[in-house]
Design an enzyme around this catalytic site. Structure first.
Site, mmCIF file in Angstrom:
data_model
loop_
_atom_site.group_PDB
_atom_site.id
_atom_site.type_symbol
_atom_site.label_atom_id
_atom_site.label_comp_id
_atom_site.label_asym_id
_atom_site.label_seq_id
_atom_site.Cartn_x
_atom_site.Cartn_y
_atom_site.Cartn_z
ATOM 1 N N THR A 89 -0.702 4.422 0.229
ATOM 2 C CA THR A 89 -1.613 5.513 0.621
ATOM 3 C C THR A 89 -0.918 6.573 1.477
ATOM 4 O OG1 THR A 89 -3.558 4.132 0.453
ATOM 5 C CG2 THR A 89 -3.736 5.997 1.938
ATOM 6 N N CYS B 273 0.840 -1.189 0.000
ATOM 7 C CA CYS B 273 0.000 0.000 0.000
ATOM 8 C C CYS B 273 0.880 1.246 0.000
ATOM 9 C CB CYS B 273 -0.841 -0.071 1.269
ATOM 10 S SG CYS B 273 -1.504 1.474 1.774
HETATM 11 P P1 5GP Z 1 -0.665 -6.799 4.158
HETATM 12 O O1 5GP Z 1 -1.090 -8.000 4.943
HETATM 13 O O2 5GP Z 1 -0.114 -7.156 2.824
HETATM 14 O O3 5GP Z 1 0.248 -5.900 4.930
HETATM 15 O O4 5GP Z 1 -1.977 -5.910 3.932
HETATM 16 C C1 5GP Z 1 -3.098 -6.398 3.240
HETATM 17 C C2 5GP Z 1 -4.109 -5.302 3.130
HETATM 18 O O5 5GP Z 1 -3.593 -4.176 2.413
HETATM 19 C C3 5GP Z 1 -5.362 -5.646 2.353
HETATM 20 O O6 5GP Z 1 -6.239 -6.472 3.052
HETATM 21 C C4 5GP Z 1 -5.940 -4.274 2.046
HETATM 22 O O7 5GP Z 1 -6.673 -3.738 3.118
HETATM 23 C C5 5GP Z 1 -4.687 -3.431 1.865
HETATM 24 N N1 5GP Z 1 -4.412 -3.189 0.442
HETATM 25 C C6 5GP Z 1 -4.348 -4.086 -0.569
HETATM 26 N N2 5GP Z 1 -4.023 -3.492 -1.734
HETATM 27 C C7 5GP Z 1 -3.890 -2.189 -1.468
HETATM 28 C C8 5GP Z 1 -3.582 -1.046 -2.272
HETATM 29 O O8 5GP Z 1 -3.304 -1.123 -3.471
HETATM 30 N N3 5GP Z 1 -3.586 0.148 -1.629
HETATM 31 C C9 5GP Z 1 -3.868 0.272 -0.292
HETATM 32 N N4 5GP Z 1 -3.892 1.463 0.249
HETATM 33 N N5 5GP Z 1 -4.132 -0.794 0.496
HETATM 34 C C10 5GP Z 1 -4.142 -1.996 -0.082
#
Ligand code: 5GP
Length: 347
Positions: free
Chosen positions: A184, A182
């Protein structure tokens, strides 16, 4: 303009302090939880980990594999209607969330699938759960699907957690910006340190007899343990479950000593350019990508990784003397180990 100066923490800012315990063995602890959901009254028992509803991890193969350990999968929303209907009618459907966004097309597709078969778990997912329209969609989905457990998000504050529960969510999904792919926080400057978000939102949700799902930012089993310690009822994982056989995507091979060996797989955010090109023909002119694409090491069947996560959580429970997962947050004392939140960009 206002500045909040309270300390807000991420997983890396704390460790869990060991406590005296009468538990002698890791096998003496129970890592499952039983929940009765607020709006539906239905019960669920299992290991409360959920594979993220991303293209790579939210697959039917993942749901079948995690189901063996009593864990859940939020399917990504790009499966065709007929395939979803067949899946939810089958034996693995009970362990999966049907995911959707808030467009009219999303709601229509959900209605069509729900007409043919029972959908027990629904994941209503938007990047920004603060939009007023989101509450209306949660109310509508609650009214239209009174027997389905509704998980809705994402938000990071107690006020919005309460609003979503009152609107009809059984579980509120917590996390803005902590995800491994992400961007953001870099692109918009918006976010909230994930451990504090979980602590504050869990408190708000539990006061109303709702649940929270910590979503994003876990990179090692210890982070999952900390999320449970902070009060998360469920923990959603993307990056930690990427790179496995059950994921969607091509495995990259390298030639080593004359042999082809699997080395990596692609993992990308659902708001990345890769995802937007795949699903919407590119990044719309009015928005910027808020996700990135990375290569993760190839890690074989997901069973091994889930075993490591369960093992880590079990061991944490023996360190703090919690015989049942439900007791973990009550028995958790976090020790702050950093002076301030440094790496605010997470992934
Ligand atoms: P991880 O376990 O990889 O740290 O986080 C997974 C979460 O990242 C997902 O469930 C979703 O909420 C968030 N996420 C997935 N793709 C994106 C993206 O392209 N942008 C953002 N801001 N959040 C994402």
């Amino acid at each position: 303009m206002r500045i909040e100066t309270d300390v807000k923490l991420d997983f890396k800012d704390v460790l869990i302090r060991p406590k005296r315990s009468t538990l002698n063995s890791r096998s003496a602890v129970d890592v499952s939880r039983t929940f009765r959901f607020l709006h539906t009254g239905s019960e669920w028992k299992g290991f409360p980990i959920i594979a993220a509803n991303m293209d790579v991890t939210g697959t039917m193969a993942m749901a079948r594999a995690l189901g063996k350990d009593g864990a859940l999968t939020a399917l990504h929303k790009h499966y065709p209607e007929a395939e979803l209907a067949k899946f939810f009618a089958g034996p693995d459907g009970a362990g999966a969330f049907y995911s959707l966004g808030t467009t009219a097309a999303d709601l229509k597709k959900l209605a069509a699938v729900a007409k043919t078969t029972r959908i027990r778990l629904i994941c209503l997912d938007v990047a920004n759960g603060y939009a007023e329209k989101f509450l209306e969609v949660v109310k509508r989905v609650r009214d239209d699907h009174p027997e389905s457990v509704v998980m809705a998000g994402n938000v990071v504050t107690g006020d919005m957690t309460e609003a979503l529960i009152l609107a009809g969510a059984d579980i509120v999904k917590i996390g803005i910006g902590p995800g491994s792919v992400c961007t953001t926080r870099r692109v918009t400057g918006v976010g909230y340190p994930q451990l504090s978000a979980i602590i504050e939102c869990a408190d708000a949700a539990h006061g109303l007899k709702g649940q929270v799902c910590a979503d994003g930012g876990c990179t090692v089993p210890g982070d999952v343990a900390k999320a449970f310690g902070a009060g998360a009822d469920f923990v959603m994982l993307g990056g930690m479950l990427a790179g496995h056989d059950e994921c969607d995507g091509d495995i990259r091979y390298e030639e080593r000593d004359g042999e082809k060996v699997p080395v990596g797989m692609t993992f990308y955010g659902m708001s990345s350019e890769t995802a937007m090109k795949k699903h919407s023909g590119g990044v719309a002119h009015y928005r910027a990508a808020e996700g990135k694409s990375v290569e993760t090491p190839y890690r074989g069947p997901v069973e091994g990784t889930i075993g490591e996560i369960i093992g880590g959580v079990r061991s944490m429970m023996t360190y703090i003397g919690a015989a049942h997962l439900k007791e973990v947050s009550k028995r958790t004392t976090f020790v702050r180990v950093t002076a301030q939140t440094n790496d605010v960009f997470g992934g």
